[in-house]
Write an enzyme that holds these catalytic residues in place. Structure first.
Site, PDB file in Angstrom:
ATOM      1  N   ASP A 186      48.514  51.349  22.965  1.00  0.00           N
ATOM      2  CA  ASP A 186      48.675  51.721  24.379  1.00  0.00           C
ATOM      3  C   ASP A 186      49.840  52.705  24.534  1.00  0.00           C
ATOM      4  OD1 ASP A 186      50.708  49.915  23.951  1.00  0.00           O
ATOM      5  OD2 ASP A 186      50.172  48.567  25.603  1.00  0.00           O
ATOM      6  N   GLU A 224      58.178  44.644  15.365  1.00  0.00           N
ATOM      7  CA  GLU A 224      58.781  45.887  15.856  1.00  0.00           C
ATOM      8  C   GLU A 224      60.270  45.715  16.114  1.00  0.00           C
ATOM      9  OE1 GLU A 224      56.688  48.041  18.921  1.00  0.00           O
ATOM     10  OE2 GLU A 224      58.369  49.410  19.238  1.00  0.00           O
TER      11      GLU A 224
END
Ligand code: KIV
Length: 276
Positions: A45, A182
């Site tokens: 996204d 992440e």
């Protein structure tokens, strides 16, 4: 080249073979990525920022993700294809999450979906997996909820390492087949990679995760708004493309383009005379 499956990715972890993953959001990029032999494509996204110019990923919709997934699947039929579930598409109820994940596979034709979050969405991950849809997790820095995290910063420092580890264990126990880590300290990336059976894929997660993921636009120099520390730019295409466009502009203005070799003939002289 055989299609890369979730089983193949697990085999790669088990054998100690690193997994490569990059984002792609369109057909021509997907063709290049597959030709390069990358294992996994993520329709992230992040396309809201890199392709559509938004400041964050929050406004992304199911329809936008499906729209970008279809051409990637056509361009990279043998690569493992994962699509991000956008913010709001899996947070309202398990039923809606299953419905949306099903749409992603049926309409987008991807192989798996990726969801951001840890313990708080473990039950949702389990529900989607139970419905027969492979799920990739994503913990640490989760861009969809970045305002809750106080901005784009490293997660899991100090005492908070325990929370990130617990998130990883919960995502694995819920049935995810792999997980993105992440922006966490390298030691924590290593610890989680050793504790989990499923492959870990790092982005700013250090050198010891089972694989790495990069945003295509960052690594090829097509996105300049901000460049995080974990990005390595392998080529700087932006200035090269500008140079090509400037040359085109000059050649059109001066009449150097098109040359005779770019033109079509086919009308007889006599016919032309009549028309004049
Ligand atoms: O949206 C995206 O590109 C991602 C990567 C940063 C892993 O989720």
């Amino acid at each position: 080249m055989a299609k890369i499956t979730t089983l193949k990715l697990q085999e790669m972890k088990d054998k100690g073979e690193k997994i490569t993953m990059v984002t792609a959001y369109d057909y021509s990029t997907a063709c290049l990525v597959e030709k390069a032999g990358i294992d996994v494509i993520l329709i992230g996204d992040s396309l809201m920022m890199t392709m559509l110019g938004d400041d964050s990923t929050v406004a992304c919709t199911m329809d936008q993700m499906i729209h970008h997934t279809k051409p990637v699947v056509l361009g990279a039929p043998n690569t493992h294809i994962v699509t991000d579930m956008p913010f709001g598409s899996y947070n309202v109820s398990k039923e809606e999450a299953i419905k949306n994940a099903t749409r992603m596979l049926k309409e987008g034709r991807c192989d798996a979906v990726k969801l951001e979050g840890g313990r708080e969405i473990a039950e949702t991950i389990k529900a989607i997996v139970d419905a027969g849809i492979p799920v990739m997790g994503h913990i640490g820095l989760t861009p969809q909820t970045v305002s809750m995290l106080g901005g784009f910063k490293v997660q899991g420092k100090g005492d908070a390492a325990k929370d990130v580890l617990e998130d990883a264990l919960a995502v694995e126990a819920a049935g995810a087949y792999s997980i993105v880590l992440e922006c966490i300290p390298e030691q924590l990336g290593k610890l989680i990679t050793e504790k989990l059976r499923i492959p870990t894929i790092g982005i700013g997660g250090g050198r010891f995760t089972d694989g790495q993921v990069m945003v295509y636009h960052d690594m090829v120099g097509l996105f300049e708004k901000f460049i995080p520390k974990f990005v390595k730019q392998y080529i700087n295409l932006g200035p090269e493309i500008i140079k090509a466009l400037e040359t085109y502009k000059e050649e059109v203005k001066s009449g150097a383009f098109p040359g005779e070799e770019h033109t079509f003939g086919g009308v007889l002289e006599e016919e032309l005379k009549r028309l004049y």
